[in-house]
Every structure is written in structure tokens, then in C-alpha cells.
Design a protein around this motif. Sequence first.
Motif, PDB file in Angstrom:
ATOM      1  N   THR A 148     -17.668  13.290 -25.647  1.00  0.00           N
ATOM      2  CA  THR A 148     -16.655  13.667 -24.668  1.00  0.00           C
ATOM      3  C   THR A 148     -16.652  15.186 -24.538  1.00  0.00           C
ATOM      4  O   THR A 148     -17.212  15.900 -25.360  1.00  0.00           O
ATOM      5  N   ALA A 152     -10.816  15.184 -26.597  1.00  0.00           N
ATOM      6  CA  ALA A 152     -11.160  13.775 -26.778  1.00  0.00           C
ATOM      7  C   ALA A 152     -10.175  12.903 -26.008  1.00  0.00           C
ATOM      8  O   ALA A 152      -9.177  12.449 -26.557  1.00  0.00           O
ATOM      9  N   LEU A 160     -10.747   6.440 -30.604  1.00  0.00           N
ATOM     10  CA  LEU A 160     -11.635   7.569 -30.849  1.00  0.00           C
ATOM     11  C   LEU A 160     -11.177   8.375 -32.057  1.00  0.00           C
ATOM     12  O   LEU A 160     -10.027   8.802 -32.134  1.00  0.00           O
ATOM     13  N   LEU A 161     -12.091   8.575 -32.994  1.00  0.00           N
ATOM     14  CA  LEU A 161     -11.843   9.423 -34.156  1.00  0.00           C
ATOM     15  C   LEU A 161     -12.711  10.667 -33.999  1.00  0.00           C
ATOM     16  O   LEU A 161     -13.939  10.592 -34.141  1.00  0.00           O
ATOM     17  N   PRO A 162     -12.121  11.835 -33.668  1.00  0.00           N
ATOM     18  CA  PRO A 162     -12.929  13.040 -33.442  1.00  0.00           C
ATOM     19  C   PRO A 162     -13.770  13.400 -34.668  1.00  0.00           C
ATOM     20  O   PRO A 162     -13.285  13.388 -35.796  1.00  0.00           O
ATOM     21  N   THR A 271     -17.891  17.296 -27.694  1.00  0.00           N
ATOM     22  CA  THR A 271     -17.214  16.722 -28.852  1.00  0.00           C
ATOM     23  C   THR A 271     -17.817  15.352 -29.130  1.00  0.00           C
ATOM     24  O   THR A 271     -17.971  14.540 -28.214  1.00  0.00           O
ATOM     25  N   ASN A 273     -17.279  11.836 -31.086  1.00  0.00           N
ATOM     26  CA  ASN A 273     -16.211  11.001 -31.628  1.00  0.00           C
ATOM     27  C   ASN A 273     -16.808   9.709 -32.179  1.00  0.00           C
ATOM     28  O   ASN A 273     -17.777   9.178 -31.626  1.00  0.00           O
TER      29      ASN A 273
END
Length: 310
Positions: A148, A152, A160-162, A271, A273
Motif C-alpha cells: 500500500t 495502510a 492489515l498488519l503494517p 508500505t 503489510n
Amino acid sequence: MRAEHLSAFEAVARLGTFTRAAEEQFIAQPSLSRQIRTLEAELGAALFRRGRRGAELTEAGRVLLPIARRMLADAEAARAELDELAGLRRGRVRLGAPPTVCVSLVADVLAVFHDRYPGVDLQVSEAGSLALVDQLTAGELDLAVIVTRDGAPRIDGAELLPLLQERLVVASSARKPAPAGADGAAGLTLARLADLPQVAFHRSYDLRAATDAAFAFAGLAPEVAVEGAEMDAVLRFVERGIGVAVVPAMVVLDRPGLRSIPLAEPVLERTLNLARRPGAPLSTAAAAMQQLVFERVGRMEVSGVVSLAR
């Protein structure tokens, strides 16, 4: 009904011949035939007709086939869960990632995971982020690395876990002089980059969309030497000096044939994720994979390669 008899029956039904089914089951054909006869005697019905085209299901066989497949799938799921609880001696993890992540972070993660848990089957799906979200929501993946930009944002059907933030850099051939205009640590401006021959990714790549958008926003038309290549081809073309390419910083690591030049004005970042299905519990193997991904990302931050996404 014994599982090995059902497995033999399903193999013959799927492959169409006793010979091929015996080869797949790693048993002699007479032994497989005895298993089928035992199953038929237990059920009181013939399951196959032998003809010129091989073994064809009877009406009783057609009724049994979906039942047998469900029973075999349930048995396999039970074995997998019990094996995982016994120390991840077996299991399966289905991980998806874009090509630009597969050649860097994912390759590193899979190598370590396989060393730790050699009995766990690894399945990798290489696709763009949107396609990966579709596979995730359809239950075809356990985890996926999603790209992304501008933070995020929420994506329907995915939690979504950054993971990390990564700069995009300009890769050029280490065999040739650095491109004119590369100002030391400051790197290349987008305007200067537009004047260099470029190896452009296929338009399905998230990375291609990001670079095209940056050029369009700046009112620039880049010079393209080769267009439509996939990741491995792009890196090989750049190594041979055909042109330069905008790639994630991690891609250039451990590639002596490539030079990494910072991209400035503007700085482009993305980013990464880790995506999973909301509310869906992870298997023991998938949970171990998730833990390892964050572990490897943490080591990258310590080495200064990337920064963690907050």
C-alpha cells in the motif's frame, strides 16, 4: 471403510486407470485391485466398469466419490492439526506476495522457515496485491504480503498488519559508470531519471503503477527502452546495461551486478503489510510463519535496510 481403500478408490476415479492409480499410490496394481474389491464387497456394489477407455464409475461409484473425498479431506485435516500440535512436523502454509517482495523478503523468510520446519509444505502465490486480496478472502491463502502507499488504508475482506516502509531506488548496472546526474548520496531527481533509458515493468505490477503516477504528476514522459518485463527479466536487463529501473531497495541487496541510486525529488516509498482474513484463526504453521515474518523484518530495521511501519 478404511482410509487406504477410499484413497485407492479416489485415485482410480480421478486418474481413470488402475495402473496410473497404483503408481500414484506407490503400491503394486494387484494390491490396489484387492483394495477396490474389498471396498466393493463391504458396500455390496460394483464401483467401476472396465472398458476401452479405462475404469469408469458405476452409479454406485458416482455416489461414493464425493463422500470419499470429504472423508479423506477430513482425515487429512485431522492429521495435519495433530501433527502441528506435536511440533510442526507437518502442516501447510499458503503465502502470497507480489513479485517484488518474493525476490527479497519472502525468499529470506521461506529459507529460514524451511530450515526450522522442514516437514511443513510451503505454497507461494505470486501476484499483484489486489489479486492476492481476492485469493485471501476466497480462503485460498493463509497470509499475504500486500503493498500500500500513503499509509495502510483499510481493505475489505482483509486485516492489515503494517510491516515496514521501504524506499524505491534506481537500479543501474554495476558494470557501467553511474548515470550522469546522480548526485552522490542525494541520488537522482525524477526529472533526471525521465531522461534515462528505462526498463519498465509489466503494467500489472503495483510498482509500475506507482512510478507511472509519479511521472504523470510531475508532467514528465520517461524514455522507455524495454517495456512489459517481469521481475527477473527487469533485473537481468538492468545488469546488462540496457537501461535503469525503479525498484524497491531490498531488491538490490546481495546483487553485485546492480548499483542502487537513491531517488530524490520526490522520495517514493511503499508500505508492506501482512494481510490475513479477519476473525479467521491461523493454523499453528501459519501462526509460526506470521511470527517469523515480523522477526525477519525486525532484523532488517536493525541493519538499516528498512524502517518499521508504525
